[in-house]
Scaffold this active site. Structure first.
Site, PDB file in Angstrom:
ATOM      1  N   CYS A   1       0.579  -0.954  -0.245  1.00  0.00           N
ATOM      2  CA  CYS A   1       0.019  -0.288   0.255  1.00  0.00           C
ATOM      3  C   CYS A   1       1.151   1.310   0.154  1.00  0.00           C
ATOM      4  O   CYS A   1       0.504   2.638  -0.279  1.00  0.00           O
ATOM      5  CB  CYS A   1      -0.797   0.342   0.999  1.00  0.00           C
ATOM      6  SG  CYS A   1      -2.457  -1.102   0.984  1.00  0.00           S
TER       7      CYS A   1
ATOM      8  N   HIS B   1      -3.406   7.569   2.532  1.00  0.00           N
ATOM      9  CA  HIS B   1      -3.613   6.037   2.080  1.00  0.00           C
ATOM     10  C   HIS B   1      -5.278   6.114   2.170  1.00  0.00           C
ATOM     11  O   HIS B   1      -5.652   5.974   3.317  1.00  0.00           O
ATOM     12  CB  HIS B   1      -2.775   5.812   2.284  1.00  0.00           C
ATOM     13  CG  HIS B   1      -2.936   4.034   2.054  1.00  0.00           C
ATOM     14  ND1 HIS B   1      -3.562   3.268   0.875  1.00  0.00           N
ATOM     15  CD2 HIS B   1      -3.282   3.206   3.314  1.00  0.00           C
ATOM     16  CE1 HIS B   1      -4.081   2.271   1.253  1.00  0.00           C
ATOM     17  NE2 HIS B   1      -3.599   1.826   2.240  1.00  0.00           N
TER      18      HIS B   1
ATOM     19  N   ASN C   1     -10.381   0.265  -0.231  1.00  0.00           N
ATOM     20  CA  ASN C   1      -8.179   0.037  -0.326  1.00  0.00           C
ATOM     21  C   ASN C   1      -8.310  -0.695  -1.555  1.00  0.00           C
ATOM     22  O   ASN C   1      -8.443  -1.376  -1.858  1.00  0.00           O
ATOM     23  CB  ASN C   1      -7.615  -0.755   0.403  1.00  0.00           C
ATOM     24  CG  ASN C   1      -6.602  -0.215   0.552  1.00  0.00           C
ATOM     25  OD1 ASN C   1      -6.063  -0.135   0.111  1.00  0.00           O
ATOM     26  ND2 ASN C   1      -5.829  -0.918   2.060  1.00  0.00           N
TER      27      ASN C   1
END
Length: 326
Positions: free
Chosen positions: A116, A253, A283
Site C-alpha cells: 500500500c 492512503h 482500499n
C-alpha cells in the site's frame, strides 16, 4: 537553481463493476452487512475488475488520462514506474506493458513492490531520477487487482479492498531550492521487516511456485498505522522547515476512515481539507493515493500553490510520506 519534479497531471481508472456492501452477503455469501462494514471502515462500495482487466490495462488507462490532463504526449514520457502488488506476471514488469500500450517514448520502465506504500516509494524513486537528470518526464502509476488475491470467505479482509489504478505525470522544472518551490519537496520512506507477516500475500513464484491469498492481522496493522504515519509526516515537515499549519490538503492512503480521521485530527485539519475516497473505492492499495489525487483534481479542489501531504502504510511493514506543492 534546483531541479524539481512538478506534478503536471493526475488520472485514474476504476472498473465498471461496482459491488456495494449489501451485495457482498447476497451475491458472495459473506456473513456481513452494510452497517457492520461502514461502521468499522467507512467503506460503502468497491470496484471489481472485469475478466481481462489487469494492472497494466487499468494502469494504461489511468496514465492516458493523466497525460491528457497534463497536455503532454505519451511520446514525451521517458520513465514509467508501476507500483503494484498484483502484477500481470512475475516478469516482464507490468510497467513495460503500460509503456507499450500508451506509446511512451524511448526510455525505461520498471515495477516497484511496497504494497500500500508503493505509490509513495514510486514517487520518491521518480523524483530522484528526475533530480539526477536520468529522466525528464515520468509516469508514476499505482495499479491493483486485489479482487484476485482475496479470500472471499474471510470477511475480515475481503470487504476491505477494491480494484483500480491511478497515475501522475512528473516533469522536470526549476526551483529556488526551498519550501516555496512547486513540485515534490521531499519523500520519506521507511520499512521494518520484523512485521512482514502481519500483512502479506501467501507464497510466490520463487517459493511456492505461485501466488496465494492475502492475509492480514488487522488489529496489529491498525496499531502501527497512526503513530508511524504521524511520525513520518512530522519528519517531512521538519525536513522542509514547515509546520502543520502550512498544510493545505491531506491526501492519505485510503485504507480505513478511522485512520484517515485520526490523521486529520493530528494535523489539525478540518474534514473538508482531507481527501476521502475510501467510501467509494475501498482500499485499492498502491492505487489509492493517485486515485484520490485524480478525484480531487477532477473536482478542482487542489489549487496551484497548495501544499499537499501524501502518506501511506502497507505490508512490509512499509510506510512513508511525500510533501509536494502543486
Amino acid at each position: 537553481m534546483t531541479i524539481r519534479s512538478l506534478i503536471a497531471g493526475c488520472g485514474g481508472y476504476l472498473p465498471e463493476r461496482v459491488v456495494r456492501n449489501d451485495q457482498l452477503a447476497a451475491e458472495f455469501g459473506i456473513e456481513t452487512s452494510d452497517a457492520w462494514i461502514t461502521e468499522r471502515t467507512g467503506i460503502r462500495q468497491r470496484h471489481i475488475a472485469a475478466p481481462g482487466e489487469t494492472a497494466s490495462s487499468m494502469g494504461a488507462a489511468a496514465a492516458l488520462q493523466a497525460l491528457e490532463r497534463a497536455g503532454i504526449p505519451a511520446a514525451a514520457v521517458d520513465c514509467v514506474i508501476v507500483a503494484t502488488a498484483t502484477p500481470d506476471s512475475a516478469f516482464p514488469a507490468t510497467a513495460v506493458r503500460v509503456q507499450a500500450a500508451i506509446g511512451a517514448g524511448p526510455g525505461f520502465a520498471f515495477d516497484l513492490a511496497a504494497a500500500c506504500t508503493g505509490f509513495i516509494y514510486a514517487l520518491g524513486a521518480a523524483d530522484a531520477l528526475i533530480r539526477t537528470g536520468q529522466a525528464r518526464c515520468a509516469l508514476v502509476i499505482g495499479a491493483e487487482t486485489y479482487s484476485r488475491i482475496l479470500d472471499w470467505t474471510d470477511r475480515g479482509t475481503c470487504v476491505l479492498f477494491g480494484d483500480g489504478a491511478g497515475a501522475v505525470v512528473l516533469t522536470a522544472g526549476e526551483g529556488a531550492g526551498d519550501a516555496t518551490d512547486r513540485g515534490i519537496l521531499s519523500t520519506h520512506m521507511h520499512s521494518d521487516g520484523r512485521f512482514a507477516d502481519i500483512l502479506h500475500i501467501e507464497g510466490g513464484a520463487g517459493s511456492t511456485g505461485g501466488t496465494g491469498l492475502l492475509r492480514m492481522a488487522g488489529r496489529e496493522v491498525f496499531r502501527h498505522a497512526v503513530s508511524k504515519l504521524a511520525a513520518v509526516v512530522d519528519q517531512a515537515l521538519t525536513a522542509n522547515g514547515l509546520a502543520q499549519s502550512d498544510i493545505r490538503w491531506l491526501v492519505p492512503h485510503q485504507a480505513n476512515l478511522r485512520i484517515i480521521d485520526a490523521m486529520g485530527r493530528k494535523l489539525g485539519l478540518p474534514k473538508d481539507r482531507v481527501v476521502v475516497t475510501v467510501d467509494r473505492h475501498a482500499n485499492t492499495s498502491a492505487a489509492s493515493i493517485p486515485l484520490a489525487l485524480a478525484d480531487a483534481s477532477a473536482r478542482g479542489l487542489i489549487e496551484r500553490g497548495d501544499l499537499v501531504v501524501m502518506e501511506a502504510i502497507g505490508g512490509g511493514l512499509t510506510w512513508g510520506a511525500t510533501l509536494a506543492r502543486f
